[in-house]
Every structure is written in structure tokens, then in C-alpha cells.
Write an enzyme that holds these catalytic residues in place. Structure first.
Site, PDB file in Angstrom:
ATOM      1  N   HIS A 182     -15.954  12.949   3.370  1.00 52.73           N
ATOM      2  CA  HIS A 182     -14.773  12.617   2.581  1.00 52.73           C
ATOM      3  C   HIS A 182     -13.842  13.811   2.421  1.00 52.73           C
ATOM      4  O   HIS A 182     -12.856  13.741   1.688  1.00 52.73           O
ATOM      5  CB  HIS A 182     -15.196  12.071   1.220  1.00 52.73           C
ATOM      6  CG  HIS A 182     -16.059  10.849   1.334  1.00 52.73           C
ATOM      7  ND1 HIS A 182     -17.433  10.914   1.340  1.00 52.73           N
ATOM      8  CD2 HIS A 182     -15.748   9.549   1.503  1.00 52.73           C
ATOM      9  CE1 HIS A 182     -17.921   9.694   1.474  1.00 52.73           C
ATOM     10  NE2 HIS A 182     -16.924   8.852   1.578  1.00 52.73           N
ATOM     11  N   ILE A 242     -24.239   8.172  10.753  1.00 50.82           N
ATOM     12  CA  ILE A 242     -24.419   6.996   9.905  1.00 50.82           C
ATOM     13  C   ILE A 242     -23.900   5.726  10.573  1.00 50.82           C
ATOM     14  O   ILE A 242     -24.322   4.627  10.239  1.00 50.82           O
ATOM     15  CB  ILE A 242     -23.747   7.218   8.538  1.00 50.82           C
ATOM     16  CG1 ILE A 242     -24.348   8.453   7.869  1.00 50.82           C
ATOM     17  CG2 ILE A 242     -23.916   6.020   7.636  1.00 50.82           C
ATOM     18  CD1 ILE A 242     -25.861   8.424   7.713  1.00 50.82           C
ATOM     19  N   ARG A 282       0.827  -1.211   0.000  1.00 52.00           N
ATOM     20  CA  ARG A 282       0.000   0.000   0.000  1.00 52.00           C
ATOM     21  C   ARG A 282       0.866   1.269   0.000  1.00 52.00           C
ATOM     22  O   ARG A 282       0.552   2.262   0.650  1.00 52.00           O
ATOM     23  CB  ARG A 282      -0.975  -0.001   1.185  1.00 52.00           C
ATOM     24  CG  ARG A 282      -2.058  -1.059   1.087  1.00 52.00           C
ATOM     25  CD  ARG A 282      -2.994  -1.017   2.278  1.00 52.00           C
ATOM     26  NE  ARG A 282      -2.402  -1.625   3.446  1.00 52.00           N
ATOM     27  CZ  ARG A 282      -2.882  -1.535   4.673  1.00 52.00           C
ATOM     28  NH1 ARG A 282      -3.974  -0.825   4.895  1.00 52.00           N
ATOM     29  NH2 ARG A 282      -2.281  -2.124   5.686  1.00 52.00           N
ATOM     30  N   GLU A 283       1.955   1.220  -0.760  1.00 51.39           N
ATOM     31  CA  GLU A 283       2.865   2.363  -0.810  1.00 51.39           C
ATOM     32  C   GLU A 283       2.169   3.621  -1.328  1.00 51.39           C
ATOM     33  O   GLU A 283       2.461   4.734  -0.874  1.00 51.39           O
ATOM     34  CB  GLU A 283       4.065   2.042  -1.708  1.00 51.39           C
ATOM     35  CG  GLU A 283       4.959   0.908  -1.196  1.00 51.39           C
ATOM     36  CD  GLU A 283       4.579  -0.436  -1.766  1.00 51.39           C
ATOM     37  OE1 GLU A 283       5.474  -1.299  -1.884  1.00 51.39           O
ATOM     38  OE2 GLU A 283       3.388  -0.636  -2.101  1.00 51.39           O
TER      39      GLU A 283
END
Length: 741
Positions: free
Chosen positions: A674, A412, A15-16
């Protein structure tokens, strides 16, 4: 015979990609280090292609999203070359709207194309990203998202302007393609997955017009995927060098090729290994399919993947904890490249021992089946898919039981998961943290989040989901029939990753999954605490799913397991239960003609899972969906309350509920989770006032767009404080019109 692969994951084995970009956002990595790290990651990607296949694209790597890159390439937004400007469009206060990429769980940023006074914008090549990539790696084909897909997936213009805008794009694309040809590009990879949508006849004519011009600017290889192209034959005489077709998910493509052949002067790039699911390819069957293509056409046939490989994890090699019987039957992105190499070997040199070993595991095994689970599905009756009372009667019972104020506030489900919590979970899973200590930590976080919510004045609380790593993975770990990988990460949007479970066998719930945490949270407050579950369609959509039984049977198996959990929560006194279905629209087929079949079983699966007592209020949550298109199916779910994303669209999504006269309760999201930006009270009020124009005030809830897991506490608390303040202002302004609960 050539092999061609595209869409290899940009995430990296470790996950670089995520670490580099998030490190830059956090101020831990300077720009020079970010650039060097991404260059090294891209070099590794290209080396992987070169190890296994003959041809591949260059320039696929993006800092956030290729659709945003395309908008910048075409001069749609100012681009001074500063990373701050780029990321402001992705995650700042003026961030573009996010939505699902076709019927996948990847989200793209939606460009907004102005069309002021009937005039298109002045499209131009403002950033020649493909040329920059090609100069670094001249042995690949420059990658470009095609004009039809770019325009079809953008917004901001009236439908009648489509032709004008597409024609306005042609000169900029032609300039781009000519620059690549002049630099020495032998071919250009052009992605046109939107050709697999329902394309109206007037759009087909426009596509022909565009590619009549663009095909003369350079040699183009046009790729379409995710489904079949309904107008494939009409493309045969276009001046393009080749067409890539999905032959795994586009069965009608095969029918067209068998009936009408394929032009001998073009390359047919045959997508014969699956780019979306993980089960090993039966190489003998794939070879037979390719041989059939050779009989049906005189064209040169290249072997390729069916759809981009970024929907798969990087490699199976790093997995060490999967059941060997399962692991030897799956293929991730790197293994798909291996399959292309082996398939070429099989077709050119015959069957080798390596091919025989691979093919020995291209099928499921019987011991993954549970007869009692299948019998329970077989015995389902129509009454099992309905609640005992209609919505109007349920709503009255629920209002009497819950006694909530007008414009009730809630979240949520998830709250921030800090680094120390993630480390503790990792240590617990590795056996380095005792179970009692881990559970005590979770209870401490639950106590804290209940206290925070009560102090903020929220009306319906949540337990925070601190015990959960992911809304699908958490349940998959507790259901028989699922397996969890260690390193099977894929991108959802930007740098956000998730790890799809593998649904390989019949699904059964051996014991309650959420009861301990939810009931503990409820014991701390008199306010209702929501039970938080993930719906059957989302469990399917965000997993790699078995293919040996019909998908609706798999959905009903999951739904029955969730229904068992609902009944346990009700028996424990939980009054509100949320069953999230963010993937409800996502999993719908691209072709509308197949919607009735899909939505029939998808709606039934949700109704089966949510078959609660009438006095239990059932919520569901959906995000980044085209609600206008599916509102009748949302209505058919028969949920009491639905919460939806509305912030980035500035409340535009509410239009769908206006036209349909939706009678149930709705929580339009007022806080874009987000983005790190803290929304003002006024922004939230504006979204709610937009909703009040079309939805009765007594039916409106106030909530964020989505869960808060990825945000920081210093962002969340002031944002929720503003949200509660906005709700209180609306109560003062509109409360008199709302009956007391």
C-alpha cells in the site's frame, strides 16, 4: 421533527475525490487545483444534504482518513501544513499502520500514541480543522471523532495507561469544543462508534468523566453506531444535548429505550434507515418504530441514518444496466436521504402517493430463489466440513509433491494492472474490443508475468489476475444470484475504491470461473502455479447481501460454488489453491458474546469451500486483522498455509501465533504493497527474523502483504527481487535446520 444525516460519501458521483488526489500524487495536478477541486466536491456534498434533510455535519471530508486528521488536530504528529507531510503519514516509508474500521471494509490509519516514562504526550489543538470547515459552512454542525473512539482505536500505549491518556485528551478536546462554540456552532457532531464495542466498566466510568467535562464546553450531539450501547442508561444524565443511536444494527438499543425510556431534556437521534446495506426501507415499519419511540419517551426525536452513509455508493440514479426488478428495490446514499425526507412526510402529513410508490418495492421477490441450491445446502452433513486427512499427514504429502526450498517465496495473487489493460477491459465490456483480441491480451500478460516470476526466482507462481477487475466482483460476475453495478463505488482506504456486488438471490456456479487462465499459466512453467479464489466470508462481507434468508445459508451456497471450482482446478493438475479470506475477522460482530455463533458458520463455510484432496495445498490470505483476537478461529480453518499482513506492524502480528503455538505454515508479509516505497532486503530480513523467533523456520513462507494490482511494475520488480534475496539469505543462515523437501 427534524431529519439529520451524516457520513455522505466523499468520493463523488464520478469518483472525483480519487481522480483529484491521485492526480496530485502523480504530479499531474498542482496543489491549488487539488484544493479547488476538493472544495467544489465538498460544496456538492453539502448541497445534497441540504436538498433532503434539515441538519447535517460539516468537516467530514478528509484528504485520506479522519483518524489521521484527528491525530494531527491533537498535535500527535508534526503538521507544518504541507501536503507532503500529511501524505507521508498515509503512504510513505513512515506510513501509519492500516487496519479495518470496526467490522467494515473501510480501513483507517492507526495513530501511535507514545507513553514514554509513564507520561502522556502533550495533546493540544494543533490544527483546528473543524473550525476551518465551520467557517466555510456555518449552517452545519462541526464534525469531530470523539476522544474515547480515538484512543480506543489507537495503539502504542500499555492498556493500564488508558485512563491517564483519556484524561490527558480532555483539555485539548475541551479547548477544541470551546473554540467551535465561540465561533457560533450551535451543536457539535461527535462520533463515538467505539461505545458500541465491549466496553469494560472502568472505561464506562472514564467516558462519564470525560463527557461530564466536555458537555459543559459546548452543546454536543454524540453519535454511536454499528451495534448497541451496553451502558446506554448510564449516559442519560450526562450534560450532552443529544445521542444518536443505531436502531437497525443495534436491536438492544431498542430494548433499552422500551424498558428505560430516554431523557426528556435530550434529543434522541433515531438511526432508522440502514447505512450499511442497500435494500429499501419499509417506511411504514420505520414510522411505527418512531411512533413507539415517542410513546416510550418524552424526548424530541430526530430521524437519521443508522451508521455513516459512506459505506454506500453515491446514488442509484446513474445505474442503467441493473434488472429493473432489482434496481427499484435498492437505495444508495442519496436515496437514504430521500427516505428520511419521505419518512418525515409520513409521520407529519400522512401517507402520500410518493410514500406508497416507494414502499411497494421494500421487499424481495420469489423468482430469485433456486430450490436445487437450497436442497444442496439442506443435505450437508458434518463430514462435508472436514478434509480427509489431518494437517500433519497432508503436509507430508504436499512436501513430497511440491518439493519446495526452505523459506519458499510467492506472491498473494495480483500483479500491476496498467492503464492500457484497464482500457482494454472497459472496451471489451462495452463490446468495442473483440473477445478473441481481449483474451489474447490476457494470455500475453500471463506469459509475461510467468517469465518475470521465473527470472526473479520465485518458487510458487501466480497467473497475475489480469482478467480480474476486483477479487470479489470477478467471481460475482460469474455466479448466479449476484448483480454488478456500473457506478456503485465506495472507498476502502485513502483513494482505493471497490464496487460491492449485490447478492440478491440463490447462488450457483453455472460453469468454471478461473480454469482457463490458471491452467494456461501452469502450462508455461514447471513450477507450481496457484489457483486463486475468493472465500465465501469475503464474498459476503464485500457485497450487499440479501436479508430474506439466514446469512449462514448464503455463505454455504457460496462455499459450495467455490468447492466446485476447487475440484475442477484439482482435476486439471493444479497443486496449490489459495482461497482468500481478508474479511474473516472484519465480519465478526462487535460484541464478543456473539462471536461463537458467527465463527461457527464462518469457519464451516471456509472448510466447505476448501475441502480439497489431501495432497492439494490450500493457502488462505488475511490482511489488517487483529490476529491476537481470532487465532483459535484461524487455526480452526485448517488451511495448510496462511499469509498475513506484517509490514506496517513491523512483524508484531506474529505475537498471536507465538502465544497460540500455531502448527501450520505462515507467510508474514514483508512488503507493504500500500506504499510506493521499495523495501530493502534488510527490512524484509528483520521481519522474517522476528518471525523465526516464534515460528519454526520450516513453517515460514516469504511473500508481500497483499496483492500487487495497484502498484507499478517499476516498484514491484525491485521489491520482489529484494524479497527473493532476503529469502536466500535466510536459507543460508537457517537452511541447515530445515529438512530438504
Amino acid at each position: 421533527m427534524q431529519t439529520y444525516a451524516y457520513g455522505y460519501p466523499r468520493l463523488g458521483r464520478k469518483r472525483e475525490y480519487k481522480s483529484l488526489i491521485e492526480g496530485y500524487w502523480q504530479g499531474k495536478i498542482p496543489e491549488a487545483e487539488l484544493t479547488a477541486g476538493l472544495d467544489a466536491l465538498e460544496a456538492e456534498r453539502l448541497q445534497t444534504y441540504q436538498r433532503f434533510v434539515d441538519r447535517f455535519p460539516v468537516g467530514e471530508l478528509s484528504l485520506y482518513d479522519p483518524m489521521l486528521d484527528t491525530a494531527l488536530i491533537l498535535g500527535l504528529y508534526p503538521n507544518g501544513g504541507r501536503l507532503e507531510d500529511y501524505f507521508a503519514l498515509a503512504r510513505g516509508e513512515r506510513a501509519l499502520e492500516l487496519t479495518k474500521w470496526f467490522n467494515t471494509n473501510y480501513h483507517y490509519l492507526v495513530p501511535e500514541i507514545p507513553f514514554a516514562d509513564g507520561q502522556p504526550p502533550a495533546f493540544r489543538v494543533a490544527w483546528n480543522k473543524p473550525l476551518e470547515a465551520f467557517r466555510k459552512s456555518p449552517n452545519g454542525f462541526p464534525y469531530v471523532i470523539g476522544p474515547y473512539t480515538f484512543l480506543r482505536l489507537s495503539k502504542g500505549y500499555p492498556p493500564e495507561a488508558f485512563g491517564t491518556l483519556l484524561r490527558a485528551l480532555i483539555p485539548a478536546y475541551a479547548e477544541l469544543f470551546r473554540s467551535l462554540k465561540a465561533a457560533g456552532a450551535s451543536m457539535i457532531h461527535v462520533d463515538e462508534p467505539a461505545w458500541a464495542l465491549d466496553v469494560p466498566p472502568e472505561h464506562v466510568a472514564l467516558i462519564r468523566e470525560a463527557y461530564e467535562a466536555l458537555g459543559r464546553a459546548a452543546d454536543l450531539m454524540v453519535f454511536t453506531y454499528y451495534d448497541s450501547v451496553d451502558f446506554l442508561e448510564t449516559l442519560y444524565d450526562l450534560p450532552v444535548r443529544g445521542i444518536g443511536l443505531d436502531l437497525v444494527h443495534g436491536a438492544e438499543n431498542l430494548e433499552t429505550l422500551q424498558r428505560a425510556g430516554f431523557p426528556a431534556d435530550k434529543i434522541l437521534v433515531a438511526g432508522v434507515v440502514d447505512g450499511r446495506n442497500i435494500w429499501k426501507t419499509d417506511l411504514r415499519k420505520a414510522a411505527q418504530q418512531v411512533e413507539a419511540l415517542r410513546r416510550w419517551t418524552q424526548a424530541e426525536v430526530w430521524l437519521s441514518n443508522a451508521g455513516p452513509l459512506y459505506h454506500l455508493p453515491v446514488t442509484v440514479e446513474v445505474e442503467t444496466r441493473l434488472d429493473p426488478a432489482l434496481q427499484e428495490r435498492i437505495a444508495f446514499a442519496t436515496e437514504r436521504l430521500v427516505e428520511l425526507r419521505l419518512l418525515k412526510t409520513l409521520l407529519t402529513d400522512g401517507e402520500t402517493e410518493e410514500v406508497r410508490r416507494w414502499n411497494a418495492y421494500a421487499h424481495p421477490i420469489d423468482h430469485w430463489h433456486r430450490p436445487e441450491v437450497r436442497e444442496r445446502v439442506r443435505r450437508l452433513e458434518p463430514a462435508d466440513f472436514s478434509r480427509a486427512l489431518p494437517y500433519a499427514e497432508r503436509s507430508r504429502l504436499q512436501k513430497e509433491r511440491l518439493r519446495l526450498p526452505p523459506f519458499p517465496t510467492t506472491t498473494i495473487g495480483s500483479f500491476p494492472q496498467t492503464e492500457d489493460l484497464r482500457r482494454a477491459r472497459t472496451a471489451y465490456r462495452a463490446g468495442k474490443l473483440p473477445e478473441a483480441e481481449y483474451k489474447a491480451l490476457i494470455q500475453e500478460r500471463i506469459r509475461y508475468v510467468i517469465q518475470v516470476q521465473e527470472e526473479l526466482g520465485l518458487d510458487v507462481l501466480v497467473h497475475g489476475e489480469f482478467e480480474r477487475s476486483d477479487m470479489v466482483e470477478f467471481f460475482a460476475e460469474r455466479l448466479e444470484g449476484f448483480a454488478i453495478t456500473q457506478h456503485g463505488w465506495i472507498l476502502s482506504y485513502g483513494t482505493r475504491v471497490y464496487r460491492p456486488p449485490i447478492l440478491y438471490g440463490d447462488v450457483r456456479r453455472p460453469q468454471p470461473m478461473t480454469l482457463a487462465e490458471i491452467t494456461y499459466a501452469q502450462s508455461l512453467t514447471a513450477k507450481p502455479v496457484k489457483g486463486m479464489l475468493t472465500g465465501p466470508v469475503t464474498m459476503l462481507a464485500w457485497s450487499f447481501v440479501r436479508e430474506d434468508i439466514p446469512v449462514h445459508e448464503v455463505a454455504f451456497q457460496i462455499a459450495l460454488a467455490i468447492q466446485d471450482e476447487v475440484r475442477d482446478l484439482e482435476a486439471a493438475g493444479i497443486r496449490v489453491i489459495q482461497i482468500d479470506e481478508p474479511a474473516f475477522r472484519e465480519r465478526a460482530p462487535l460484541k464478543r458474546r456473539r462471536w461463537p455463533e458467527y465463527f461457527d458458520w464462518a469457519v464451516k463455510a471456509f472448510r466447505l469451500a476448501s475441502r480439497a484432496r489431501p495432497e492439494t495445498q490450500i493457502h488462505t490470505h488475511m490482511c489488517y486483522s487483529e490476529f491476537n483476537e481470532i487465532i483459535e478461529y484461524i487455526d480452526a480453518l485448517d488451511a495448510d498455509v496462511i499469509s498475513i499482513e506484517a509490514t506496517r506492524s513491523r512483524g508484531e502480528v506474529i505475537q498471536a501465533f507465538e502465544r497460540h503455538r500455531y502448527a501450520r505454515q505462515i507467510g508474514p508479509g514483508v512488503y507493504d504493497v500500500h506504499s510506493p516505497a521499495i523495501p530493502s532486503i534488510e527490512l524484509m530480513e528483520a521481519i522474517l527474523e522476528r518471525a523465526i523467533r516464534v515460528i519454526p523456520p520450516e513453517n515460514i513462507w516469504v511473500n508481500p502483504d497483499c496483492g500487487l494490482k495497484t502498484r507499478r511494475w517499476e516498484e514491484v520488480i525491485p521489491s520482489l527481487r529484494n524479497m527473493v534475496a532476503a529469502a536466500r539469505r535466510l536459507r543460508e543462515r537457517h537452511g541447515a535446520a530445515v529438512p530438504a523437501s
